[in-house]
Design an enzyme around this catalytic site. Structure first.
Site, mmCIF file in Angstrom:
data_model
loop_
_atom_site.group_PDB
_atom_site.id
_atom_site.type_symbol
_atom_site.label_atom_id
_atom_site.label_comp_id
_atom_site.label_asym_id
_atom_site.label_seq_id
_atom_site.Cartn_x
_atom_site.Cartn_y
_atom_site.Cartn_z
ATOM 1 N N CYS A 17 -9.249 -2.240 -1.147
ATOM 2 C CA CYS A 17 -8.720 -1.465 -2.289
ATOM 3 C C CYS A 17 -7.273 -1.852 -2.598
ATOM 4 O O CYS A 17 -7.004 -2.598 -3.534
ATOM 5 C CB CYS A 17 -8.819 0.037 -2.022
ATOM 6 S SG CYS A 17 -10.509 0.654 -1.874
ATOM 7 N N ARG A 18 -6.328 -1.340 -1.825
ATOM 8 C CA ARG A 18 -4.916 -1.486 -2.180
ATOM 9 C C ARG A 18 -4.398 -2.907 -2.031
ATOM 10 O O ARG A 18 -3.781 -3.448 -2.962
ATOM 11 C CB ARG A 18 -4.063 -0.516 -1.342
ATOM 12 C CG ARG A 18 -4.349 0.939 -1.656
ATOM 13 C CD ARG A 18 -3.797 1.852 -0.574
ATOM 14 N NE ARG A 18 -4.519 1.671 0.692
ATOM 15 C CZ ARG A 18 -4.215 2.291 1.821
ATOM 16 N NH1 ARG A 18 -3.187 3.113 1.863
ATOM 17 N NH2 ARG A 18 -4.929 2.089 2.912
ATOM 18 N N SER A 19 -4.625 -3.522 -0.875
ATOM 19 C CA SER A 19 -4.010 -4.847 -0.669
ATOM 20 C C SER A 19 -4.622 -5.952 -1.530
ATOM 21 O O SER A 19 -3.879 -6.817 -2.001
ATOM 22 C CB SER A 19 -3.966 -5.239 0.807
ATOM 23 O OG SER A 19 -5.245 -5.342 1.372
ATOM 24 N N CYS A 58 -3.317 -3.542 3.914
ATOM 25 C CA CYS A 58 -3.696 -2.119 3.949
ATOM 26 C C CYS A 58 -4.666 -1.923 5.099
ATOM 27 O O CYS A 58 -4.659 -2.719 6.050
ATOM 28 C CB CYS A 58 -4.262 -1.674 2.605
ATOM 29 S SG CYS A 58 -5.781 -2.512 2.095
ATOM 30 N N ASP A 112 -4.219 5.952 -0.307
ATOM 31 C CA ASP A 112 -5.534 5.346 -0.126
ATOM 32 C C ASP A 112 -6.495 5.954 -1.144
ATOM 33 O O ASP A 112 -6.746 7.163 -1.105
ATOM 34 C CB ASP A 112 -6.000 5.643 1.298
ATOM 35 C CG ASP A 112 -7.323 4.999 1.632
ATOM 36 O OD1 ASP A 112 -7.993 4.501 0.711
ATOM 37 O OD2 ASP A 112 -7.682 5.004 2.817
ATOM 38 N N ASN A 168 -8.546 -3.703 3.403
ATOM 39 C CA ASN A 168 -8.445 -4.912 2.579
ATOM 40 C C ASN A 168 -9.531 -4.963 1.501
ATOM 41 O O ASN A 168 -10.002 -6.030 1.118
ATOM 42 C CB ASN A 168 -8.465 -6.189 3.435
ATOM 43 C CG ASN A 168 -8.046 -7.466 2.709
ATOM 44 O OD1 ASN A 168 -8.492 -8.560 3.044
ATOM 45 N ND2 ASN A 168 -7.205 -7.368 1.696
HETATM 46 P P1 4NP Z 1 -7.861 0.163 1.584
HETATM 47 O O1 4NP Z 1 -8.876 1.406 1.423
HETATM 48 O O2 4NP Z 1 -7.204 0.323 2.940
HETATM 49 O O3 4NP Z 1 -6.914 0.348 0.457
HETATM 50 O O4 4NP Z 1 -8.695 -1.086 1.486
HETATM 51 C C1 4NP Z 1 -9.825 1.733 2.396
HETATM 52 C C2 4NP Z 1 -11.025 1.085 2.414
HETATM 53 C C3 4NP Z 1 -11.975 1.427 3.366
HETATM 54 C C4 4NP Z 1 -11.727 2.420 4.274
HETATM 55 C C5 4NP Z 1 -10.508 3.061 4.254
HETATM 56 C C6 4NP Z 1 -9.548 2.725 3.322
HETATM 57 N N1 4NP Z 1 -12.713 2.785 5.219
HETATM 58 O O5 4NP Z 1 -12.465 3.711 6.012
HETATM 59 O O6 4NP Z 1 -13.782 2.154 5.268
#
Ligand code: 4NP
Length: 148
Positions: A8-10, A3, A119, A6
């Site tokens: 939340c989703r992944s 994602c 997200d 790294n």
């Molecule tokens: P992820 O979520 O891609 O599912 O890990 C996010 C975590 C952090 C951010 C964006 C999405 N950020 O902008 O910091």
């Protein structure tokens, strides 16, 4: 599993796949990464860790890292959570073999639709359970497809 951050989703996708592999006695290597470096070295987001615990898939021990081109050599399949991740991974592909490894995660459960795992980072707590539910179904479909 890839994602953006790294955190939340992944990592949740990573944890779900690891658990199902273990439960079924399969032998597959699993890891996750983010296309961005903002959160390298961090544990998953507190809200995603809570959701993992609530669903009996703890991910507290995972740590964020950035996707690297060598991941194309280490893995047979690379799952992107959304189209932005997909395009960012593809931009690092060196050849057609690399390109062919990159898939949209939700195409396992919803073939050909290119649906995205939303997200959850800037949303409410319900977004995290929603992500969990989508990933649980998609990972089941993946294991069914490759292991029967
Ligand atoms: P992820 O979520 O891609 O599912 O890990 C996010 C975590 C952090 C951010 C964006 C999405 N950020 O902008 O910091």
């Amino acid at each position: 599993m890839v994602c953006l951050g790294n955190i939340c989703r992944s990592p949740m996708a990573d944890g779900i796949l690891r658990k199902k592999i273990q439960d079924r006695g399969l032998d597959m290597k699993v890891d996750s990464a983010g296309t961005a470096a903002y959160h390298v070295g961090e544990a998953p987001d507190r809200r995603m860790r809570r959701t993992g615990i609530d669903n009996n898939v703890p991910i507290d021990d995972l740590r964020a890292r950035q996707f690297v081109v060598q991941d194309f050599d280490r893995f047979d399949v690379i799952f992107a959570m959304d189209k932005s991740n997909y395009n960012n991974i593809l931009s690092l592909a060196r050849d057609e073999d690399d390109v062919q490894k990159v898939k949209m995660m939700l195409n396992e459960s919803n073939p050909g639709q290119n649906l995205e795992v939303p997200d959850p980072y800037y949303g409410g707590d319900e977004g995290f359970q929603n992500v969990y539910n989508m990933l649980d179904i998609a990972v089941d479909a993946f294991l069914e497809r490759v292991n029967g």
